[in-house]
Motif scaffolding. Sequence first.
Motif, PDB file in Angstrom:
ATOM      1  N   ARG A  27      93.970  10.809 -82.435  1.00 59.93           N
ATOM      2  CA  ARG A  27      92.933  10.778 -83.463  1.00 59.93           C
ATOM      3  C   ARG A  27      91.783   9.878 -83.005  1.00 59.93           C
ATOM      4  NH1 ARG A  27      94.508  12.471 -88.583  1.00 59.93           N
ATOM      5  NH2 ARG A  27      96.727  13.020 -88.772  1.00 59.93           N
ATOM      6  N   GLY A  28      90.584  10.220 -83.440  1.00 58.57           N
ATOM      7  CA  GLY A  28      89.433   9.383 -83.134  1.00 58.57           C
ATOM      8  C   GLY A  28      88.992   9.492 -81.679  1.00 58.57           C
ATOM      9  N   PRO A  29      88.226   8.522 -81.201  1.00 60.77           N
ATOM     10  CA  PRO A  29      87.706   8.551 -79.829  1.00 60.77           C
ATOM     11  C   PRO A  29      88.843   8.555 -78.797  1.00 60.77           C
ATOM     12  CG  PRO A  29      86.538   6.931 -81.152  1.00 60.77           C
ATOM     13  CD  PRO A  29      87.706   7.362 -81.969  1.00 60.77           C
ATOM     14  N   HIS A  30      88.663   9.281 -77.719  1.00 55.43           N
ATOM     15  CA  HIS A  30      89.651   9.325 -76.641  1.00 55.43           C
ATOM     16  C   HIS A  30      88.935   9.627 -75.333  1.00 55.43           C
ATOM     17  CE1 HIS A  30      89.227  13.677 -76.674  1.00 55.43           C
ATOM     18  NE2 HIS A  30      89.453  13.669 -77.969  1.00 55.43           N
ATOM     19  N   ARG A  31      89.671   9.544 -74.247  1.00 57.04           N
ATOM     20  CA  ARG A  31      89.071   9.743 -72.928  1.00 57.04           C
ATOM     21  C   ARG A  31      89.373  11.116 -72.337  1.00 57.04           C
ATOM     22  NH1 ARG A  31      90.060   3.917 -69.833  1.00 57.04           N
ATOM     23  NH2 ARG A  31      88.916   2.631 -71.363  1.00 57.04           N
ATOM     24  N   LEU A  32      89.948  11.987 -73.129  1.00 54.02           N
ATOM     25  CA  LEU A  32      90.258  13.326 -72.621  1.00 54.02           C
ATOM     26  C   LEU A  32      88.967  14.113 -72.405  1.00 54.02           C
ATOM     27  CD1 LEU A  32      93.251  14.261 -74.950  1.00 54.02           C
ATOM     28  CD2 LEU A  32      93.367  13.536 -72.564  1.00 54.02           C
ATOM     29  N   SER A  33      88.943  14.882 -71.315  1.00 49.46           N
ATOM     30  CA  SER A  33      87.779  15.728 -71.051  1.00 49.46           C
ATOM     31  C   SER A  33      87.791  16.932 -71.993  1.00 49.46           C
ATOM     32  CB  SER A  33      87.801  16.211 -69.601  1.00 49.46           C
ATOM     33  OG  SER A  33      88.884  17.116 -69.406  1.00 49.46           O
ATOM     34  N   ARG A  34      86.675  17.596 -72.089  1.00 51.21           N
ATOM     35  CA  ARG A  34      86.599  18.801 -72.919  1.00 51.21           C
ATOM     36  C   ARG A  34      87.603  19.841 -72.433  1.00 51.21           C
ATOM     37  NH1 ARG A  34      83.823  22.188 -76.242  1.00 51.21           N
ATOM     38  NH2 ARG A  34      83.506  24.343 -75.525  1.00 51.21           N
ATOM     39  N   GLU A  35      87.726  19.989 -71.116  1.00 54.76           N
ATOM     40  CA  GLU A  35      88.650  20.994 -70.593  1.00 54.76           C
ATOM     41  C   GLU A  35      90.092  20.633 -70.931  1.00 54.76           C
ATOM     42  OE1 GLU A  35      90.063  24.349 -69.410  1.00 54.76           O
ATOM     43  OE2 GLU A  35      87.893  23.947 -69.524  1.00 54.76           O
ATOM     44  N   GLU A  36      90.442  19.352 -70.908  1.00 60.66           N
ATOM     45  CA  GLU A  36      91.795  18.937 -71.280  1.00 60.66           C
ATOM     46  C   GLU A  36      92.066  19.245 -72.747  1.00 60.66           C
ATOM     47  OE1 GLU A  36      92.886  15.144 -68.436  1.00 60.66           O
ATOM     48  OE2 GLU A  36      91.320  14.869 -69.964  1.00 60.66           O
ATOM     49  N   VAL A  37      91.083  19.027 -73.587  1.00 59.92           N
ATOM     50  CA  VAL A  37      91.237  19.340 -75.008  1.00 59.92           C
ATOM     51  C   VAL A  37      91.400  20.843 -75.206  1.00 59.92           C
ATOM     52  CG1 VAL A  37      90.082  19.322 -77.257  1.00 59.92           C
ATOM     53  CG2 VAL A  37      89.990  17.291 -75.785  1.00 59.92           C
ATOM     54  N   LEU A  38      90.577  21.619 -74.523  1.00 59.77           N
ATOM     55  CA  LEU A  38      90.665  23.074 -74.660  1.00 59.77           C
ATOM     56  C   LEU A  38      91.988  23.605 -74.130  1.00 59.77           C
ATOM     57  CD1 LEU A  38      87.050  24.213 -73.707  1.00 59.77           C
ATOM     58  CD2 LEU A  38      88.060  24.047 -75.986  1.00 59.77           C
ATOM     59  N   THR A  39      92.482  23.010 -73.052  1.00 58.91           N
ATOM     60  CA  THR A  39      93.771  23.432 -72.505  1.00 58.91           C
ATOM     61  C   THR A  39      94.883  23.209 -73.518  1.00 58.91           C
ATOM     62  OG1 THR A  39      93.096  23.006 -70.228  1.00 58.91           O
ATOM     63  CG2 THR A  39      95.463  23.020 -70.671  1.00 58.91           C
ATOM     64  N   THR A  40      94.847  22.071 -74.189  1.00 58.17           N
ATOM     65  CA  THR A  40      95.830  21.778 -75.237  1.00 58.17           C
ATOM     66  C   THR A  40      95.718  22.781 -76.377  1.00 58.17           C
ATOM     67  OG1 THR A  40      95.928  19.424 -74.741  1.00 58.17           O
ATOM     68  CG2 THR A  40      96.529  20.078 -76.968  1.00 58.17           C
ATOM     69  N   HIS A  41      94.509  23.043 -76.817  1.00 60.16           N
ATOM     70  CA  HIS A  41      94.308  24.002 -77.900  1.00 60.16           C
ATOM     71  C   HIS A  41      94.787  25.396 -77.497  1.00 60.16           C
ATOM     72  CE1 HIS A  41      92.426  21.072 -80.304  1.00 60.16           C
ATOM     73  NE2 HIS A  41      91.157  21.238 -79.945  1.00 60.16           N
ATOM     74  N   ARG A  42      94.454  25.806 -76.281  1.00 57.21           N
ATOM     75  CA  ARG A  42      94.845  27.142 -75.830  1.00 57.21           C
ATOM     76  C   ARG A  42      96.363  27.310 -75.864  1.00 57.21           C
ATOM     77  NH1 ARG A  42      91.237  26.082 -71.356  1.00 57.21           N
ATOM     78  NH2 ARG A  42      89.175  27.001 -71.756  1.00 57.21           N
ATOM     79  N   GLU A  43      97.061  26.300 -75.365  1.00 56.80           N
ATOM     80  CA  GLU A  43      98.522  26.402 -75.325  1.00 56.80           C
ATOM     81  C   GLU A  43      99.090  26.508 -76.739  1.00 56.80           C
ATOM     82  OE1 GLU A  43     102.065  26.392 -72.746  1.00 56.80           O
ATOM     83  OE2 GLU A  43      99.918  26.746 -72.466  1.00 56.80           O
ATOM     84  N   ARG A  44      98.607  25.681 -77.647  1.00 58.90           N
ATOM     85  CA  ARG A  44      99.094  25.727 -79.027  1.00 58.90           C
ATOM     86  C   ARG A  44      98.776  27.071 -79.685  1.00 58.90           C
ATOM     87  NH1 ARG A  44     101.012  21.388 -81.515  1.00 58.90           N
ATOM     88  NH2 ARG A  44     100.954  19.379 -80.421  1.00 58.90           N
ATOM     89  N   LEU A  45      97.602  27.587 -79.428  1.00 57.12           N
ATOM     90  CA  LEU A  45      97.210  28.869 -80.014  1.00 57.12           C
ATOM     91  C   LEU A  45      98.037  30.014 -79.451  1.00 57.12           C
ATOM     92  CD1 LEU A  45      93.361  28.247 -79.968  1.00 57.12           C
ATOM     93  CD2 LEU A  45      94.744  28.582 -82.039  1.00 57.12           C
TER      94      LEU A  45
END
Length: 234
Positions: A27-45
């Motif tokens: 939650r909140g600010p983090h150091r993950l890159s946009r691609e890392e966030v999208l990779t996480t979302h893609r897997e969950r989806l």
Amino acid sequence: MDTTSDESDVPRITEGIFFTTPPKLPRGPHRLSREEVLTTHRERLMISFTELVAANGYSDAGVREIVERSSVSRSAFYDCFDSKESCAEAAYGRFISVLVDRMMSHLVHRSTQDVFRVLSTYFSALQSDLVVARAFQVEMDSAGSLTRVRRRTALRGVAELLHAELRRHAQDDPDLDPDLSIDALVGIVYAVRQLASDMLDTEVEPNLEAVVPRLAQWLDNSIHRSRPGGDTVH
């Protein structure tokens, strides 16, 4: 198929076989890159799509349902995928990639037993995650032409690899039939897939791996030369 069941009735994938649920994003600010966030979302989806398809069928797994189950926002969904169909294509592509990689890892160029190991690996991979197996071996047949093209390409690719292996082994084993056509092997691959799909479609707890010994003799007869009179040479 009844789609009135609540979320608790939707089966879960087996972790680490075809998909792995990533940890929740901080939650909140983090150091993950946009691609890392999208990779996480893609897997969950993709996981949520797969589970919903296995439970309710392809047509009832819409973007709204996928988003709700994955806890990924609708806007994040469209950051990852253009549509439900592109999500389906990505998830199905993962299934095919993992399945083919596991099967081909048993082609070690040593003996015709490699072919039987491929058969065994196929059934054991499906057995290891029946939710994923049902989603993509049964329910995805109604997903449209792109999925059918991908399935045909994958199955023919497996047949071509097996064909190359048999021709290689036939150089050292005179009982093998080096002239067995690629179309014959495509037919064998399709028959094996259909048997697995039918078991997944009709049995609650199919024992897919138990089929392998029964198929082995048929496959063995198929790849060896026939003597005059119809007997198979071994």
